[in-house]
Design an enzyme around this catalytic site. Structure first.
Site, PDB file in Angstrom:
ATOM      1  N   SER A 109       6.184   4.122  -3.328  1.00 20.14           N
ATOM      2  CA  SER A 109       5.481   4.585  -4.512  1.00 20.14           C
ATOM      3  C   SER A 109       6.315   5.648  -5.214  1.00 20.14           C
ATOM      4  CB  SER A 109       4.125   5.180  -4.128  1.00 20.14           C
ATOM      5  OG  SER A 109       3.528   5.802  -5.248  1.00 20.14           O
ATOM      6  N   HIS A 120      -5.859  -2.377  -7.324  1.00 19.12           N
ATOM      7  CA  HIS A 120      -5.730  -3.805  -7.046  1.00 19.12           C
ATOM      8  C   HIS A 120      -6.938  -4.613  -7.516  1.00 19.12           C
ATOM      9  CE1 HIS A 120      -2.128  -2.628  -5.119  1.00 19.12           C
ATOM     10  NE2 HIS A 120      -2.633  -2.289  -3.955  1.00 19.12           N
ATOM     11  N   LYS A 168      10.944  -0.392  -0.828  1.00 20.95           N
ATOM     12  CA  LYS A 168      10.013  -0.181  -1.931  1.00 20.95           C
ATOM     13  C   LYS A 168       9.044   0.925  -1.523  1.00 20.95           C
ATOM     14  CE  LYS A 168       7.331  -1.799  -5.505  1.00 20.95           C
ATOM     15  NZ  LYS A 168       6.758  -3.150  -5.411  1.00 20.95           N
ATOM     16  N   THR A 211       0.907   6.705  -6.867  1.00 21.86           N
ATOM     17  CA  THR A 211       0.774   6.964  -8.298  1.00 21.86           C
ATOM     18  C   THR A 211      -0.688   7.075  -8.672  1.00 21.86           C
ATOM     19  OG1 THR A 211       2.854   5.860  -8.817  1.00 21.86           O
ATOM     20  CG2 THR A 211       1.259   6.051 -10.595  1.00 21.86           C
ATOM     21  N   ALA A 212      -1.540   6.265  -8.045  1.00 21.53           N
ATOM     22  CA  ALA A 212      -2.976   6.310  -8.341  1.00 21.53           C
ATOM     23  C   ALA A 212      -3.521   7.718  -8.122  1.00 21.53           C
ATOM     24  CB  ALA A 212      -3.724   5.303  -7.472  1.00 21.53           C
TER      25      ALA A 212
END
Length: 281
Positions: free
Chosen positions: A55, A155, A53, A111-112
């Site tokens: 980003s 978050h 996994k 992504t942020a």
């Protein structure tokens, strides 16, 4: 088969059945649990895991070795990062006031960060000043104490920033959804191109379907890795991030990924991506 994903509830919920040998025909997994900033780096290692996994922001750097799988990842709505400043009712902060200012962010390959830079390109004339990489837990105190002018947070900070006396400058998720009418691409599942990608996708989908059919079976595993998170928060986390896009990216999911990476490439934030490489078909 070696796999790496985060200890967050959405990942452990999806992979619980496969990790515990409940998926017929699926190979045994050797799991590394690591936050996504760590797995982003693992994907660039020649000895990186078979499946992991990462980003979506890190995808352009690894597409030569890894393929994006159409399932198991995280896309969503209403879950975007926030840009925070010191709160002041008498002197509201406008986006243009960030021109030339110091802003703290938790990672450059997220992504942020891409959403933040794309938003700033539209809303901050003259551009930002210094962008400082800072551990996530230090960002809100740094904004509060005046070490930086603004901070990019993710978050649980969505719920706790008022405790630091901070104010919301913009919700980047809301901005992205209004600007594109697309969900936010957060975390991707990738696998080495040399492997049987269709089979791996099938095992992931089977694991997800098992989790949806038997939601209580994974609770102990999920909460063990989520550590201090209470069951209600863990369930809310799963309900938000494990959705139709986790089962199949579909046309809307691929459109969101293409939009993010194309815009980021145009701004010089990521290498240009051959969008044909995003799909297995």
């Amino acid at each position: 088969m070696k796999i790496a994903f985060s200890p967050c509830p959405n990942d452990t919920f999806i992979f619980h059945a496969w990790v515990h040998g409940l998926i017929s025909g699926a190979p045994k997994l050797e799991v590394t649990y690591a936050d996504i900033d760590i797995t982003n780096g693992m994907a660039e290692s020649p000895n990186g895991p078979d499946v992991l996994k990462i980003s979506y922001a890190a995808l352009p750097w690894v597409l030569s070795e890894y393929a994006l799988l159409p399932c198991g990842g995280a896309l969503g709505r209403g879950c975007g990062p926030l840009v925070l400043t010191k709160s002041s009712i008498s002197e509201p902060v406008m986006p243009a006031m960030l021109a030339g200012k110091r802003v703290a962010v938790p990672s450059e390959r997220s992504t942020a960060y891409l959403l933040f830079r794309l938003w700033a390109a539209q809303n901050v004339p003259g551009g930002l000043g210094e962008v400082i990489i800072m551990p996530f837990h230090k960002i809100m105190p740094a904004v509060r104490d005046g070490e930086v002018d603004a901070g990019l947070v993710i978050h649980e900070a969505r719920f706790t920033y008022p405790e630091y006396g901070l104010g919301l400058l913009t919700d980047l998720g809301s901005w992205w959804e209004a600007d594109t009418n697309l969900p936010i691409p957060l975390g991707a599942i990738i696998a080495r191109r040399s492997l049987d990608l269709e089979a791996i996708s099938g095992w992931i989908r089977a694991s997800l379907e098992y989790a949806w059919k038997h939601p209580d079976e994974s609770q102990g595993y999920v909460l063990h890795h989520a550590q201090e998170m209470n069951p209600e928060v863990a369930k809310a986390h799963i309900d938000l991030y494990v959705n139709k896009f986790s089962a199949n990216l579909g046309e809307e999911g691929y459109a969101a990924i293409a939009a993010l990476l194309s815009r980021a490439s145009q701004e010089g934030l990521v290498p240009e991506v051959d969008l044909a490489k995003l799909s297995l078909t």
